[in-house]
Design an enzyme around this catalytic site. Sequence first.
Site, mmCIF file in Angstrom:
data_model
loop_
_atom_site.group_PDB
_atom_site.id
_atom_site.type_symbol
_atom_site.label_atom_id
_atom_site.label_comp_id
_atom_site.label_asym_id
_atom_site.label_seq_id
_atom_site.Cartn_x
_atom_site.Cartn_y
_atom_site.Cartn_z
ATOM 1 C CD GLU A 7 -7.399 -6.112 -31.367
ATOM 2 O OE1 GLU A 7 -6.622 -4.927 -31.067
ATOM 3 O OE2 GLU A 7 -8.803 -6.495 -32.020
ATOM 4 C CB THR B 154 -14.975 4.788 -29.419
ATOM 5 O OG1 THR B 154 -16.099 4.152 -30.502
ATOM 6 C CG2 THR B 154 -16.354 5.354 -28.181
ATOM 7 C CE LYS C 36 -12.844 1.037 -32.126
ATOM 8 N NZ LYS C 36 -12.979 1.249 -30.816
#
Length: 274
Positions: free
Chosen positions: A173, A28, A140
């Site tokens: 995270e 992204t 990802k």
Amino acid sequence: MYWINGKPHDQLPVNDRSIQYGDGCFTTIRVEQGQAAFLPLHIKRLQKGVEKLFMPVPDWSQLENHIKQVITECESGVLKVLLSRGTGGRGYSMAGISGPNQILSLSSYPEQYYQQRKNGVALGLSPVAMGINPYLAGIKHLNRLEQVLIKRLIEQEKVDEALVLDSDGLLVECCSANIFWRRGKNIYTPDLSQCGVEGVMRQKIIQLLEGSDYNLSCVMRYPEALAHADEVIICNSLMPIMAVNQIQAHKNQPAWKYHSRELYEYLLPECLSL
């Protein structure tokens, strides 16, 4: 707006592997003034995902050119680049798949990020832990159910982000961001060799700290390490970086609060660059 394999389109076959198995990877990208921020790092991330998942290698130059064409008139937005293994029959086997699909989507930039960069953010502790899987750690991929569930909890608790641990209780995270914390001149970020996403902005910050007076360590720590931090920041490619004001790690105990923005102010100009 959507593009599939270089053409404006918003429909995907129901037997596409991204739908059936989450078989693919994505990135992204923050778009400003017709430019994709840190595009080389995003391409490198996709390349790592493709290699790890044994996907057909796309024409990277062609993909990069298509990205630039799509965003050329975009003043501010978000570009998502998704690579699917393609369409195929029932079953997990990679055999007999028609070929990869490249899906681009362009959307508006999240307005709340402007205010959060100015005011800072508050974190809660996610009760949903992240599963340990060293092979898929870092990339990802399209299997994001953990993040979907964590995001629901963020919205219920009305916090800005969630601190996420792995199944051993170690820091990993946030739901959609990486995390750093500072004690004096020592900077720490979780070791992501077992699970988690190696974000593009995390990579950029690591590069910036390598040439600074700060000492960076990738560590395995329990969340209590944050109770003793002078400063905590979170980052992703869209934010791109935010100061954490407080973390509510335990409901029946006082929140951990932070007032320093030393590291945040040092990193912000470069993180906002293109």
